[in-house]
Structures are given as C-alpha cells and as structure tokens.
Scaffold this active site. Structure first.
Site, PDB file in Angstrom:
ATOM      1  N   VAL A  34       0.835  -1.203   0.000  1.00 59.36           N
ATOM      2  CA  VAL A  34       0.000   0.000   0.000  1.00 59.36           C
ATOM      3  C   VAL A  34       0.868   1.251   0.000  1.00 59.36           C
ATOM      4  O   VAL A  34       0.575   2.236  -0.683  1.00 59.36           O
ATOM      5  CB  VAL A  34      -0.953  -0.009   1.213  1.00 59.36           C
ATOM      6  CG1 VAL A  34      -1.696   1.315   1.338  1.00 59.36           C
ATOM      7  CG2 VAL A  34      -1.951  -1.155   1.096  1.00 59.36           C
ATOM      8  N   THR A  35       1.967   1.227   0.759  1.00 61.94           N
ATOM      9  CA  THR A  35       2.891   2.357   0.813  1.00 61.94           C
ATOM     10  C   THR A  35       3.447   2.674  -0.575  1.00 61.94           C
ATOM     11  O   THR A  35       3.443   3.826  -1.015  1.00 61.94           O
ATOM     12  CB  THR A  35       4.056   2.059   1.769  1.00 61.94           C
ATOM     13  OG1 THR A  35       3.552   1.861   3.090  1.00 61.94           O
ATOM     14  CG2 THR A  35       5.056   3.202   1.788  1.00 61.94           C
ATOM     15  N   ASP A  69      -1.285   7.071   3.400  1.00 67.87           N
ATOM     16  CA  ASP A  69      -0.364   7.196   4.525  1.00 67.87           C
ATOM     17  C   ASP A  69      -1.057   6.808   5.828  1.00 67.87           C
ATOM     18  O   ASP A  69      -0.416   6.297   6.751  1.00 67.87           O
ATOM     19  CB  ASP A  69       0.148   8.635   4.607  1.00 67.87           C
ATOM     20  CG  ASP A  69       1.498   8.725   5.294  1.00 67.87           C
ATOM     21  OD1 ASP A  69       2.307   7.797   5.107  1.00 67.87           O
ATOM     22  OD2 ASP A  69       1.739   9.702   6.012  1.00 67.87           O
ATOM     23  N   ARG A  77      -0.826  -1.647  12.178  1.00 68.09           N
ATOM     24  CA  ARG A  77      -1.277  -1.852  13.559  1.00 68.09           C
ATOM     25  C   ARG A  77      -2.153  -3.089  13.662  1.00 68.09           C
ATOM     26  O   ARG A  77      -2.049  -3.865  14.612  1.00 68.09           O
ATOM     27  CB  ARG A  77      -2.029  -0.624  14.062  1.00 68.09           C
ATOM     28  CG  ARG A  77      -1.134   0.579  14.339  1.00 68.09           C
ATOM     29  CD  ARG A  77      -1.890   1.650  15.084  1.00 68.09           C
ATOM     30  NE  ARG A  77      -2.995   2.185  14.311  1.00 68.09           N
ATOM     31  CZ  ARG A  77      -2.898   3.185  13.453  1.00 68.09           C
ATOM     32  NH1 ARG A  77      -1.713   3.755  13.235  1.00 68.09           N
ATOM     33  NH2 ARG A  77      -3.954   3.635  12.804  1.00 68.09           N
ATOM     34  N   THR A  83       6.933  -3.088  11.067  1.00 73.72           N
ATOM     35  CA  THR A  83       8.292  -3.618  11.123  1.00 73.72           C
ATOM     36  C   THR A  83       9.283  -2.469  10.932  1.00 73.72           C
ATOM     37  O   THR A  83       8.920  -1.374  10.495  1.00 73.72           O
ATOM     38  CB  THR A  83       8.507  -4.659  10.019  1.00 73.72           C
ATOM     39  OG1 THR A  83       8.387  -4.011   8.735  1.00 73.72           O
ATOM     40  CG2 THR A  83       7.483  -5.780  10.122  1.00 73.72           C
ATOM     41  N   ASP A  94       7.620   8.680   1.592  1.00 73.38           N
ATOM     42  CA  ASP A  94       7.034   9.995   1.881  1.00 73.38           C
ATOM     43  C   ASP A  94       7.909  11.109   1.325  1.00 73.38           C
ATOM     44  O   ASP A  94       7.423  12.098   0.770  1.00 73.38           O
ATOM     45  CB  ASP A  94       6.856  10.187   3.387  1.00 73.38           C
ATOM     46  CG  ASP A  94       5.662   9.425   3.936  1.00 73.38           C
ATOM     47  OD1 ASP A  94       4.877   8.881   3.140  1.00 73.38           O
ATOM     48  OD2 ASP A  94       5.521   9.369   5.176  1.00 73.38           O
TER      49      ASP A  94
END
Length: 216
Positions: A34-35, A69, A77, A83, A94
């Site tokens: 997803v990041t 984000d 969570r 990690t 970012d």
C-alpha cells in the site's frame, strides 16, 4: 498546540479506513504494498498532471493517494505493528512523494512566470524535509518530536486545496496556499526544535540525590 487536521477529523477518517484496511489484509495485501502504491499514485498525480498544469486533476489524485499514509499505518497496527523495514520504507516513500509534489508545483509555476509561487514551493520543499528530519533525528537520539501544527497530511491537504482553487479559476490561490504552508511548516520546525531542546535540557540536569544516598 492542536494540529490543523484535528483529532476528530482523523478519528472520522479512521472509521472509514479501518474496514478498508481489514478487507485488504484479508486479501493478502501488505502495508508495504500500500505504501508503494500510494507513492506511485502521488507521482502520477504530481508529475503526470500537476506539472502539466492540470491542477484540479493532479490535486485530487495526490490527495486521494496521500491518504494511503493513514491506510498503511492502520494496516500495520492491525497486523501486529510496523516492522523496522516498513517504517523505513514509509518514511523514504514519503520524501519521494513530497519532492515530486513540490517539484511539480515549482516547475509549473516557473512555466507561468510566477516567481513568488516558485519561491514558496521551494521553501515548502525544504521546510517539509526539515520537519521530518527533526523528528527522525530526535527519535534517533532517544527523544520525541511528535508535535507541531502541520504534519505531512496537513501539508498535502493545504497545497491540494490551493491547486484545486487555482485550477478552478481563483487567482493566485496556489501561491497563497504555498506561502501559508511555508509559514506553518517553518513554525512547526520551531515547535519541534523547542520540544527537543526542553527534553535535552531535562536529560542534562543532574539527578537529585535521594534521602537514602545523603551522608548522615
């Protein structure tokens, strides 16, 4: 001091994001995926649309993918915590996304001959990097710097609103938004440095002797 993007608003978004996060985790999607996806989306919005003057489309795409984000953090969570590599990847992506957003804005404003806008975009780019660096450096020294009125989400929302208004025909809306963002970003740097200074000063104070350690 309260952040611009108030806790109540974040809580409302969390109620929307949590079901999406659970659904993605059930399908085997990882927070890291997803990041990266969010960063790619921001790059497409910024470089593919914003830099070419399609401000409304670019701002909508960037704002949408910037919300990942919050999504990847929620997923981390729920899956037992972030990690070390996940935290590293998130911070690195970012910085890539922020550089693309403000670089694209500066490029477009330069092509329009808006020198004040270009200057504002460059201040935002540098100040935004310092905001993140101060926090990371403080944490590396065993302190915290999770304070300030404008964190990353707030910064992207402000420039996104400016881009949408400018693209809709409001004169100088993006330039005004950039200088507003520059001001709050510099102020946030000051808040975080002050917060770290106070922690460092407390740590430097000698420990007060206890009653048992005083010679009688």
């Amino acid at each position: 001091m309260a952040k611009i993007f108030q806790v109540s608003a974040r809580a409302g978004l969390t109620r929307v994001i949590e079901p999406v996060a659970r659904a993605l985790l059930r399908r085997g999607v990882t927070p890291n995926a997803v990041t990266v996806t969010g960063t790619v989306g921001v790059l497409i919005g910024a470089l593919g649309f914003g830099a070419r003057g399609y401000l409304v489309t670019g701002a909508i795409i960037v704002t949408f993918f910037a919300l990942t984000d919050l999504l990847d953090g929620t997923m981390a969570r729920m899956s037992g915590g972030s990690t070390k590599f996940g935290a590293f990847l998130d911070s690195s992506m970012d910085r890539v996304a922020d550089g693309a957003v403000f670089g694209a804005v500066a490029f477009w404003l330069a092509s329009e001959g808006d020198q004040w806008g270009v200057a504002g975009a460059l201040v935002c780019l540098v100040a935004g990097g310092v905001v993140s660096y101060v926090k990371a450096r403080a944490e590396g020294l065993g302190m915290t710097a999770n304070v300030g009125i404008a964190e990353r989400t707030e910064r992207l929302i402000i420039v996104g609103i400016g881009g949408i208004l400018d693209g809709a025909g409001v004169p100088h809306a993006l330039t005004v938004a950039l200088w507003l963002l520059a001001a709050v970003s510099v102020f946030t740097v000051g808040q975080r440095m002050t917060h770290v200074y106070r922690q460092a000063a407390q740590q430097a104070q000698p420990a007060q002797p206890t009653e048992s350690s005083v010679d009688r």
